[in-house]
Write an enzyme that holds these catalytic residues in place. Structure first.
Site, PDB file in Angstrom:
ATOM      1  N   SER A   1      -9.445   3.171   2.750  1.00 31.68           N
ATOM      2  CA  SER A   1      -8.353   3.728   1.993  1.00 31.68           C
ATOM      3  C   SER A   1      -7.502   2.685   1.270  1.00 31.68           C
ATOM      4  O   SER A   1      -6.633   3.050   0.471  1.00 31.68           O
ATOM      5  CB  SER A   1      -7.447   4.530   2.939  1.00 31.68           C
ATOM      6  OG  SER A   1      -6.812   3.682   3.891  1.00 31.68           O
ATOM      7  N   SER A  36     -10.652   0.896   6.728  1.00 28.41           N
ATOM      8  CA  SER A  36      -9.969   1.003   5.440  1.00 28.41           C
ATOM      9  C   SER A  36      -9.575  -0.313   4.786  1.00 28.41           C
ATOM     10  O   SER A  36      -9.136  -0.319   3.637  1.00 28.41           O
ATOM     11  CB  SER A  36      -8.728   1.888   5.579  1.00 28.41           C
ATOM     12  OG  SER A  36      -9.094   3.224   5.794  1.00 28.41           O
ATOM     13  N   LYS A  55       0.859  -1.185   0.000  1.00 28.19           N
ATOM     14  CA  LYS A  55       0.000   0.000   0.000  1.00 28.19           C
ATOM     15  C   LYS A  55       0.894   1.233   0.000  1.00 28.19           C
ATOM     16  O   LYS A  55       1.912   1.258   0.698  1.00 28.19           O
ATOM     17  CB  LYS A  55      -0.913  -0.021   1.224  1.00 28.19           C
ATOM     18  CG  LYS A  55      -1.941   1.097   1.266  1.00 28.19           C
ATOM     19  CD  LYS A  55      -2.876   0.925   2.452  1.00 28.19           C
ATOM     20  CE  LYS A  55      -3.896   2.048   2.550  1.00 28.19           C
ATOM     21  NZ  LYS A  55      -4.826   1.876   3.685  1.00 28.19           N
TER      22      LYS A  55
END
Length: 489
Positions: free
Chosen positions: A161, A185, A86
């Site tokens: 996210s 997220s 990520k």
């Protein structure tokens, strides 16, 4: 192979790697080809590091200990398996933007501890997955890359996210992907993309434990198509000592850890007492409404669990009027630490700029009071949920949102919209409890998940329950329209 590699699933791929029937280079090359064919349409990646990935795969094959590593799933659980970082996790010598144009061109010299742990587990990073600016919103639309989209419908966001991670897995660009979850997220994008997403207990993943963050909110965990694939990735994300036991990075380690979560799936789930509710602490200030179609999926999941022999009982917490101000204060205070000053702040997107600006007005006394309030909320929820083994809620209140649905200019309105879309996720981060979203159904043809919240440290029960439902519903056999003409829901 008689079947394309991306159709096999992560656990099967790992078995083939262990037996020598599949090489890291072949598997990595297959996913890089998928990425090239996608051409960025999924909005899944900010950076692809194809040459580095192939170099890493060749290095794994050359290691003298490769044969033993292939066979030892506990010492190197991810040996030869592609994944991606990520873009909130720095990797040395790879551009890291944190989803922000303010960090365009930034290349870190050191990797984050989680990146190093994933490498030590034998994984092969293909690059950096898309994330909203600094991972703050519940949707992945930033100024540095195309938006991350769910492959289940045109023009619909993948959530956030960890939206890029979920979009990549749902589109078959990765077998699984690590994400991070500070208010939902992992679970939000997993639900929007029809995937399994596990938020571990605070302290479970040593290099993404939540320790050191305000209120202990963000933790790292897996996103995958199947329960077993998620368990395999979780094993790889947990730093291990030489004897295979979990390493400690601080005095706080989640209780009752399993030596291997994939091995834990060999045990059947016992009959559980499952509480359920559609309660949200945001309802004290915002209008929270569950879409009828999503409610129908939730009801169907409850009926399925009852048929499987579990006892279902309503469990609704008492309202928490302090939660609204306390969570917002902590969220804004966290944003205030973004290391930008003066004119550099103008590079931030409006929501981030609002969060930073408000956060920097918060005094120490207000922040301390908010942290104390959230700590009291944690104790209260754990106590109120103590009579059940698991609590079931919807994961999201709505189906995936259209791109551009969230207000791009008004920070207050944007925050409210995020809470209305994701009213059931953030409070689980405050409690530090583990939670898993399971892709149990569809609402108007779009994926809708249900969230199971576990007891402190009890990821194993959540994974076993997920596997039990998966065997009934068979969600790994469901593919989005873009998945090589495979089956439809």
């Amino acid at each position: 192979m008689s079947q394309e590699l991306h159709n096999l699933g992560a656990v099967r791929q790992r078995q083939l790697l262990a037996s020598g029937e599949l090489s890291p280079v072949a598997l990595t090359s297959a996913y890089l080809a998928r990425l090239e064919a996608d051409g960025g349409a999924a909005g899944a990646f900010i950076t692809v590091t194809a040459d580095r990935a192939l170099e890493r795969a060749r290095a794994l094959e050359r290691e003298p200990s490769s044969a033993s590593r292939r066979g030892d799933r506990h010492q190197a659980p991810l040996w030869g398996m592609p994944f991606a970082d990520k873009d909130l996790e720095p990797r040395a010598d790879v551009p890291t933007s944190f989803g922000s144009r303010a960090f365009a061109g930034y290349v870190p010299e050191e990797s984050s501890p989680l990146v190093e742990t994933m490498d030590a587990a034998g994984g092969i990073s293909l690059g950096k997955t898309n994330t909203p600016e600094f991972g703050l919103p519940a949707y992945t639309e930033n100024a540095v890359a195309p938006p991350a989209v769910t492959p289940w419908g045109a023009g619909l966001g993948a959530g956030g996210s960890s939206g890029g991670a979920a979009a990549a897995v749902a589109a078959g660009l990765l077998p699984f992907a690590p994400g991070s979850d500070g208010g939902g997220s992992i679970r939000i994008p997993a639900s929007a993309c029809g995937l399994v997403g596990l938020k571990p207990s605070r302290g479970r993943v040593p290099d993404g434990s939540g320790v050191g963050s305000l209120a202990g909110l963000p933790v790292s965990g897996p996103i995958a198509r199947s329960t077993a694939d998620a368990a395999l990735l979780l094993d790889g994300m947990i730093a291990r000592r030489g004897d295979g036991s979990q390493a400690d990075r601080s005095a706080l380690t989640a209780p009752a850890g399993e030596r291997s979560y994939l091995d834990a799936l060999d045990e059947p789930v016992r009959k559980l007492r499952i509480g359920f509710n559609c309660w949200s602490p945001w309802s004290t200030e915002y209008k929270i409404a569950l879409d009828d179609e999503v409610a129908a999926v939730f009801d169907a999941a409850k009926e399925q669990l009852s048929r499987l022999g579990h006892e279902l009982v309503p469990v609704t917490p008492t309202d928490a009027p302090d939660y609204f101000d306390a969570f917002r204060t902590v969220w804004q205070a966290g944003a205030s630490t973004i290391p930008l000053e003066g004119p550099a702040l103008e590079a931030l997107e409006p929501l981030t700029r609002w969060l930073v600006g408000v956060g920097r007005t918060k005094g120490a006394a207000e922040l301390a009071a908010s942290l104390a309030s959230l700590a009291a909320f944690e104790r209260s929820i754990i106590s109120q949920y103590s009579d059940v083994d698991v609590v079931l809620t919807p994961t999201l209140a709505m189906t995936p949102r259209p791109l551009g649905w969230f207000d791009a200019g008004d920070g207050e309105r944007n925050f409210e919209q995020q809470c209305q879309y994701t009213p059931y996720t953030s409070y689980v981060n405050v409690t530090g409890l583990p939670a898993i979203t399971m892709p149990v159904g569809f609402a108007n043809g779009l994926p809708a998940g249900v969230q199971a919240i576990g007891r402190p440290g009890d990821e194993a029960t959540l994974l076993r329950l997920s596997l039990q439902l998966e065997r009934e519903i068979d969600w790994p056999s469901r593919y989005p329209p873009s998945w090589d003409g495979a089956a439809r829901p």
